[in-house]
Design an enzyme around this catalytic site. Structure first.
Site, short mmCIF file in Angstrom:
data_model
loop_
_atom_site.label_atom_id
_atom_site.label_comp_id
_atom_site.label_asym_id
_atom_site.label_seq_id
_atom_site.Cartn_x
_atom_site.Cartn_y
_atom_site.Cartn_z
N ARG A 1 46.10 34.25 43.57
CA ARG A 1 45.64 32.91 43.93
C ARG A 1 44.35 32.59 43.19
O ARG A 1 43.54 33.47 42.93
CB ARG A 1 45.41 32.82 45.44
CG ARG A 1 46.68 32.58 46.24
CD ARG A 1 46.39 32.43 47.71
NE ARG A 1 45.95 33.68 48.29
CZ ARG A 1 44.71 33.98 48.59
NH1 ARG A 1 43.74 33.09 48.40
NH2 ARG A 1 44.40 35.13 49.10
N TYR B 1 52.36 31.69 39.96
CA TYR B 1 52.26 32.91 40.77
C TYR B 1 52.05 32.66 42.27
O TYR B 1 51.20 31.85 42.65
CB TYR B 1 51.10 33.78 40.27
CG TYR B 1 51.20 35.23 40.72
CD1 TYR B 1 51.91 36.16 39.98
CD2 TYR B 1 50.64 35.65 41.91
CE1 TYR B 1 52.05 37.48 40.40
CE2 TYR B 1 50.76 36.97 42.34
CZ TYR B 1 51.47 37.87 41.57
OH TYR B 1 51.60 39.18 41.99
N GLY B 2 52.76 33.38 43.09
CA GLY B 2 52.49 33.49 44.53
C GLY B 2 52.12 32.19 45.20
O GLY B 2 52.75 31.15 45.02
N GLY B 3 51.07 32.29 45.99
CA GLY B 3 50.62 31.16 46.80
C GLY B 3 50.24 29.93 45.99
O GLY B 3 50.14 28.83 46.54
N LYS C 1 50.97 29.30 51.61
CA LYS C 1 49.57 29.01 51.92
C LYS C 1 49.30 27.50 51.91
O LYS C 1 48.53 27.00 52.72
CB LYS C 1 48.65 29.71 50.91
CG LYS C 1 48.91 31.19 50.75
CD LYS C 1 48.67 31.97 52.02
CE LYS C 1 48.76 33.48 51.73
NZ LYS C 1 48.53 34.29 52.91
N HIS D 1 46.47 32.41 59.88
CA HIS D 1 46.79 33.46 58.91
C HIS D 1 46.97 34.78 59.67
O HIS D 1 46.11 35.65 59.64
CB HIS D 1 45.62 33.55 57.91
CG HIS D 1 45.91 34.38 56.70
ND1 HIS D 1 44.92 34.98 55.95
CD2 HIS D 1 47.08 34.70 56.08
CE1 HIS D 1 45.46 35.63 54.94
NE2 HIS D 1 46.76 35.48 54.99
N SER E 1 43.78 38.56 53.09
CA SER E 1 44.87 39.00 52.23
C SER E 1 44.63 40.44 51.76
O SER E 1 43.50 40.82 51.47
CB SER E 1 44.96 38.09 51.00
OG SER E 1 45.28 36.79 51.38
N ALA E 2 45.72 41.22 51.70
CA ALA E 2 45.67 42.59 51.20
C ALA E 2 44.78 43.51 52.03
O ALA E 2 44.12 44.39 51.51
CB ALA E 2 45.26 42.61 49.72
N CYS E 3 44.75 43.30 53.36
CA CYS E 3 44.03 44.21 54.26
C CYS E 3 44.99 44.89 55.23
O CYS E 3 44.57 45.41 56.26
CB CYS E 3 42.96 43.46 55.05
SG CYS E 3 41.50 43.09 54.08
N LYS F 1 48.06 43.54 56.69
CA LYS F 1 48.82 42.79 57.69
C LYS F 1 50.27 43.24 57.69
O LYS F 1 50.86 43.45 58.75
CB LYS F 1 48.75 41.27 57.43
CG LYS F 1 47.48 40.63 57.99
CD LYS F 1 47.61 39.13 58.20
CE LYS F 1 48.04 38.38 56.96
NZ LYS F 1 47.02 38.45 55.90
N THR F 2 50.86 43.38 56.49
CA THR F 2 52.27 43.76 56.42
C THR F 2 52.47 45.17 57.02
O THR F 2 53.44 45.41 57.73
CB THR F 2 52.77 43.69 54.97
OG1 THR F 2 52.50 42.38 54.47
CG2 THR F 2 54.26 43.96 54.87
N ASP G 1 52.46 37.29 57.99
CA ASP G 1 51.39 36.55 57.31
C ASP G 1 50.92 35.29 58.02
O ASP G 1 49.75 34.97 57.98
CB ASP G 1 51.85 36.20 55.88
CG ASP G 1 50.70 35.81 54.97
OD1 ASP G 1 49.63 36.42 55.06
OD2 ASP G 1 50.86 34.87 54.16
N ARG H 1 53.56 42.34 43.72
CA ARG H 1 54.15 41.90 44.99
C ARG H 1 55.65 42.16 45.06
O ARG H 1 56.32 42.26 44.03
CB ARG H 1 53.93 40.39 45.17
CG ARG H 1 52.46 39.98 45.24
CD ARG H 1 51.97 39.98 46.67
NE ARG H 1 50.53 39.77 46.79
CZ ARG H 1 49.93 39.51 47.95
NH1 ARG H 1 50.63 39.42 49.05
NH2 ARG H 1 48.62 39.36 48.02
O1 SAT Z 1 49.68 34.74 46.74
S1 SAT Z 1 49.65 34.59 48.20
O2 SAT Z 1 48.58 33.66 48.58
O3 SAT Z 1 50.90 34.05 48.69
C1 SAT Z 1 49.40 36.09 48.92
C2 SAT Z 1 48.12 36.27 49.63
O4 SAT Z 1 47.06 36.16 49.04
O5 SAT Z 1 48.15 36.58 50.84
MN MN Z 2 48.18 36.18 53.47
#
Ligand code: SAT
Ligand code: MN
Length: 595
Positions: free
Chosen positions: A70, A211-213, A220, A240, A262-264, A266-267, A287, A379
């Site tokens: 992001r 990319y991603g979010g 997001k 979140h 993010s990246a702490c 959660k999953t 998420d 990811r």
């Molecule tokens: O790229 S994302 O925003 O979807 C992933 C994240 O930062 O949690």
């Molecule tokens: Mn997230």
């Protein structure tokens, strides 16, 4: 054209975007398996998707090194006044931002197909769900949206002629001249990237990143930034947060929603399998949580997403076996390494490192290489339904009743393993002052301490001071039915830099303590920062944690906490007169307790 294409607003918007972006083709998505296969065929043909022999129907993608996370510096909340966006958001005047972006969008889809992607966040037709339509020129976005959201022509049927939806316009910002060869991951340079939100008209415009979010706009952009602002107006919450169901040996269920940046992890927590006998954990979301007060006065949560977009590095059978089992087939991998036998690999995966692989930049890699094989923000995109511990009620339209809120972050020192808030206002104070060391999920320096209130800094679509007030207001409405609030830190380190707490499945021990607090089975020690577990109340059966380490994990260094006060004061100062008086009072009381 598709028979169900009768929505007036949608047809007008498609026409406008077509004239502006000038695509070669238009494709209306229906969300079918055949469509997914068609997109993958296209991506394989152009050499962008790499098939994985070891995982059926799974593919690896490599993004451009400039487009790996992001981009918060390029993310805008464009409200009519700067004041409404608040101090935590980038702001630009809507007309100016739109003019800039309209110029970029002009002809930006030349040489490409424009995909119209109708999707639902939340089960299709549920009263809590929201409908969005993403227009994108990226087939990679189409396949990811298939997994992460509910893409379907039923969404168009539901819209009918007059139904409303949230328009999400996306372009990678890389038009192709006639005969020009496409690059592997087309995108625009960083100073041309814009991830823009217009919350007052519920509109999203994204340009330049794939990319991603930045590009999967349901996540997001819609489910957090736009939804948080709608939720404030309508009296619900878009957070979140992961959602999980914990069941104790007697069969009592507890529902937990937890906010970490993010990246702490959660999953990992969302799919955690307890290491303590008799306890069961099921995943509802990893998420995002949308929460509304039900007719019984309790707070009910749904996961608006349909899949997981999780960080791959560090995921293994020892850290998150349920994620590993989710990833066996039908998965999209981005920026992982490729092994010689046609599988993906990343740092922290089980077993030996491969003797040779192709790294995320497409270069040869061996264990001697100085760089990582997978990007730290690599990811996986995987269907939630494939998770072996997905809760049978995860798609229940009315959601699940939340008992416990957890806040936390990554702190190598100061913050203890767990503590409980004294009351709702104190809990809101803990959320509002949450801090974490930064990770690779956002472009920028890694490892700096940043205040990340409610893990929402990058995702709150309006003034954060008003957001704090919204939390206080929700608490007033929930009264004694409000969830209890806890704060955790799995990441405290010893002086020689080792993690003190094993984490992962052993985090169940901490969740168990929380449940026992709720049931009034255990007491707690009143400390300046909150309620701490009494010695012996954390179940350590079956693990060996030296009592010195346990002491350190729960130690409160009053001086270190006092040293945090100026940072909290500076943080609060930013919100000016929109900082709720009740949080000012919390800070005063905290200072008094610290002495
Ligand atoms: O790229 S994302 O925003 O979807 C992933 C994240 O930062 O949690
Ligand atoms: Mn997230």
């Amino acid at each position: 054209m598709n028979v169900s294409m009768k929505n007036k607003k949608l047809n007008m918007w498609i026409k406008e975007v077509t004239e502006l972006c000038q695509p070669d083709d238009i494709y209306i998505c229906n969300g079918s398996k055949e469509e997914y296969a068609l997109m993958i065929q296209k991506l394989l043909k152009s050499g962008i998707a790499i098939p994985l022999d070891k995982r059926p129907n799974s593919f690896l993608f490599r993004s451009d090194p400039s487009d790996v996370a992001r981009v918060e510096d390029r993310t805008y909340i464009s409200t009519s006044s700067k004041e409404e966006a608040g101090p935590t958001n980038n702001w630009m005047e809507p007309k100016e931002l739109k003019n800039t972006m309209l110029n970029l969008y002009k002809g930006c889809m030349k040489g490409r197909t424009m995909y119209v992607i109708p999707f639902s966040m939340g089960p299709i037709g549920s009263p809590i769900s929201k409908i969005g339509v993403e227009i994108s020129d990226s087939p990679y976005v189409v396949v990811n949206m298939h997994i992460m959201t509910r893409v379907s022509d039923r969404v168009l049927e539901l819209l009918g002629a007059d139904g409303d939806f949230i328009p999400c316009l996306h372009s990678i910002g890389a038009p192709l001249a006639a005969g020009e060869k496409d690059s592997k991951w087309p995108c625009a340079p960083i100073d041309k990237k814009y991830i823009s939100h217009f919350p007052e008209e519920r509109l999203i415009w994204s340009y330049g990143s794939g990319y991603g979010g930045n590009a999967l706009l349901g996540k997001k952009c819609l489910a957090l930034r736009i939804a948080s602002s709608v939720a404030k107006r309508e009296g619900w919450m878009a957070e979140h947060m992961l959602i999980l169901r914990l069941t104790n040996p007697e069969g009592k269920q507890y529902h937990i929603a937890a906010a970490f940046p993010s990246a702490c992890g959660k999953t990992n927590l969302a799919m955690m399998q307890p290491s303590i006998a008799g306890w069961k954990c099921e995943c509802i979301g990893d998420d995002i949580a949308w929460m509304k007060i039900g007719s019984d006065g309790r707070l009910y949560a749904i996961n608006p997403e349909n899949g997981f977009f999780g960080v791959a590095p560090g995921t293994s059978y020892s850290t998150n076996p349920m994620a590993m089992d989710t990833l066996k087939e039908n998965v999209i991998f981005t920026n992982c390494a490729l092994t010689d036998d046609g599988d993906v690999w990343w740092e922290g995966m089980d077993g030996d490192e491969p003797a040779h692989a192709i790294d995320w930049k497409g270069r040869d890699w061996t264990p001697e290489s100085t760089e990582e094989a997978a990007h730290p923000n690599a990811r996986f995109t995987a269907p939630a339904s494939q998770c072996p511990v997905i809760c049978k009620d995860w798609e229940k339209p009315e959601g699940v009743p939340i008992d416990i809120f957890i806040f936390g972050g990554r702190r190598s020192n100061v913050v203890p393993l767990v503590y409980e808030a004294y009351n709702w206002d104190h809990g809101v104070f803990l959320g509002a002052t949450a801090a974490s060391e930064t990770t690779a999920a956002n472009i920028g320096a890694v490892g700096n301490l940043r205040r990340d209130p409610f893990a929402m800094t990058p995702f709150c679509g309006y003034h954060m001071g008003d957001y704090f007030q919204h939390w206080l207001d929700m608490g007033d409405r929930l009264g004694d039915k409000a969830p209890r609030v806890f704060y955790v830190n799995w990441f405290r380190k010893s002086e020689d830099g080792k993690f003190l707490w094993p984490g992962f499945s052993d985090n169940s021990r901490i969740l168990k303590w929380m449940c026992e607090r709720i049931d009034g089975k255990v007491g707690a020690e009143e400390t300046p920062i909150g309620l701490l577990p009494n010695e012996g109340d954390i179940d350590l059966n079956g693990i060996n944690i030296p009592s010195d380490d346990m002491g350190e994990l729960l130690r409160i260094d009053t001086d270190a906490w006092k040293a945090e006060i100026p940072d909290i004061e500076n943080h609060f100062f930013k919100f000016g007169n929109r900082l709720p008086e009740r949080l000012r009072k919390q800070l005063q009381e905290f200072k008094k307790r610290l002495g």
